[in-house]
Scaffold this motif. Structure first.
Motif, short mmCIF file in Angstrom:
data_model
loop_
_atom_site.label_atom_id
_atom_site.label_comp_id
_atom_site.label_asym_id
_atom_site.label_seq_id
_atom_site.Cartn_x
_atom_site.Cartn_y
_atom_site.Cartn_z
N THR A 33 28.75 19.40 -38.08
CA THR A 33 28.63 18.74 -39.39
C THR A 33 28.65 17.22 -39.21
N THR A 34 27.63 16.70 -38.53
CA THR A 34 27.49 15.24 -38.38
C THR A 34 26.41 14.75 -39.33
N THR A 35 26.56 13.50 -39.77
CA THR A 35 25.59 12.95 -40.72
C THR A 35 25.18 11.54 -40.31
N GLY A 36 24.17 11.00 -41.00
CA GLY A 36 23.75 9.62 -40.80
C GLY A 36 23.23 9.34 -39.40
N THR A 37 23.61 8.19 -38.85
CA THR A 37 23.08 7.76 -37.54
C THR A 37 23.66 8.57 -36.38
N LEU A 38 24.79 9.26 -36.60
CA LEU A 38 25.40 10.05 -35.52
C LEU A 38 24.49 11.19 -35.09
N ARG A 39 23.76 11.79 -36.03
CA ARG A 39 22.94 12.95 -35.71
C ARG A 39 21.82 12.63 -34.70
N PRO A 40 20.98 11.58 -34.94
CA PRO A 40 19.95 11.26 -33.93
C PRO A 40 20.54 10.82 -32.60
N LEU A 41 21.69 10.13 -32.64
CA LEU A 41 22.34 9.73 -31.38
C LEU A 41 22.83 10.95 -30.61
N ALA A 42 23.40 11.91 -31.33
CA ALA A 42 23.86 13.15 -30.70
C ALA A 42 22.68 13.92 -30.13
N PHE A 43 21.56 13.93 -30.86
CA PHE A 43 20.35 14.61 -30.37
C PHE A 43 19.86 13.98 -29.08
N LEU A 44 19.76 12.64 -29.05
CA LEU A 44 19.27 11.94 -27.85
C LEU A 44 20.22 12.13 -26.67
N GLY A 45 21.53 12.07 -26.96
CA GLY A 45 22.51 12.28 -25.89
C GLY A 45 22.42 13.67 -25.30
N THR A 46 22.32 14.68 -26.17
CA THR A 46 22.20 16.07 -25.71
C THR A 46 20.91 16.27 -24.93
N LEU A 47 19.82 15.70 -25.43
CA LEU A 47 18.52 15.84 -24.75
C LEU A 47 18.56 15.21 -23.37
N CYS A 48 19.17 14.03 -23.26
CA CYS A 48 19.28 13.36 -21.95
C CYS A 48 20.09 14.21 -20.97
#
Length: 314
Positions: free
Chosen positions: A18-33
């Motif tokens: 349950t993350t929102t705002g700018t945290l979600r794309p950052l979490a996506f990029l971190g997980t993808l990396c």
């Protein structure tokens, strides 16, 4: 049988985080990396072991099998995690959900058995050095590796099939992939009996292997302490340190999640701990096995030199 057919026809919703705002794309990029680095690191080990004859030993064969397993293990769950990071709570057909559950647990139990085999390999290398190559022949290596996969995929049939036949009243899985405890919380019936069966099957698989590994390392410790010089003792321990680190990571997270009643933990804790064993451990394993490993560094140098010679031409 009606509820079984209904289960396979329905769709679950993976809640994710349950993350929102700018945290979600950052979490996506971190997980993808981390995911891409995990794939690259494990592929690197597989290719290096195959390409360099200096690593054609039983220990590196089993490390390459572990890396192959980790490629599939991390790919079983991370795509759905990435999807939930991007799109929030995501639908997953029940067929895909139960298949993910089965494959994830099959690979987890296979890794459990494989870590036991790798401990046996280190025990024979250190405690039975004169007979090591005869005992751990290529045929034995292949048989042991194959047996871990057969055992893992067979043992996982029990918890996966029991979970797939439960009647479900709720749809939202409070996780980013289909796992036992989050699915069992959605059932319309009392699942305490199922939880005991799951605990017994997974407990036997992990517990017996853990006892085996502890016993083998007890034998290794006794043999190493009898070695005459500090240098020889340090060399013997160095061949085991990477494996012991991986075992500690694997069992610490596995026991935290799967030992005890699924209902005894807060719902959010399962997916947080899952990030450790489903994402972080496969990422760390190649680093653990290559960092400060003299044999791997020498193999990289040899392969690099060969590539330079080929590219330079006659």
């Amino acid at each position: 049988m009606d509820h079984v057919n209904h289960n396979w026809a329905q769709t679950f919703i993976l809640a994710g985080f349950t993350t929102t705002g700018t945290l979600r794309p950052l979490a996506f990029l971190g997980t993808l990396c981390i995911y891409l680095l995990t794939l690259a690191g494990n592929l690197f080990i597989i290719v290096l072991v195959k390409a360099d004859s200096g690593l054609s030993t039983p220990m590196y064969f089993f490390i390459s099998v572990l890396s192959f397993l980790e490629l599939w293990y991390v790919t079983t769950t991370v795509p759905t995690l990435l999807h939930t990071w991007l799109h929030g709570p995501s639908p997953i057909p029940s067929v895909a959900c139960f298949l993910q559950l089965y494959v994830f647990h099959s690979l987890g139990m296979t890794e459990c058995y494989l870590l036991g085999v790798m401990a046996l390999d280190r025990y024979l290398a250190i405690c039975r050095p004169l007979h090591y190559h005869a005992l751990m022949s290529r045929q034995v290596q292949l048989w042991l590796a194959g047996a871990t996969w057969v055992a893992g995929f067979s043992a996982a049939l029990v918890p996966a099939s029991l979970t797939a036949t439960l009647p479900y009243c709720l749809k939202e899985v409070t996780h980013y992939f289909c796992d036992l405890a989050p699915l069992m919380r959605l059932a319309c019936v009392d699942t305490s009996w199922h939880a005991r069966v799951h605990g017994a099957v997974i407990g036997v698989a992990t517990g017996c292997n853990f006892v085996l590994i502890i016993g083998l390392y007890g034998g290794i410790l006794r043999a190493v302490l009898k070695l005459p010089s500090a240098a020889s003792r340090a060399k013997a321990f160095s061949t085991c340190s990477s494996h012991m680190t991986v075992v500690a990571l694997f069992y610490a997270s596995a026991f935290t999640v799967y030992v005890g009643s699924p209902g005894s933990r807060l719902e959010g804790t399962d997916k947080l701990i899952a990030l450790v064993y489903a994402l972080l451990t496969p990422f760390l394993n190649p680093i653990i096995y290559t960092l400060r490993n003299k044999e791997v560094k020498e193999a990289v140098r040899r392969v690099t030199d060969r590539l330079k010679t080929v590219l330079r031409g006659p």
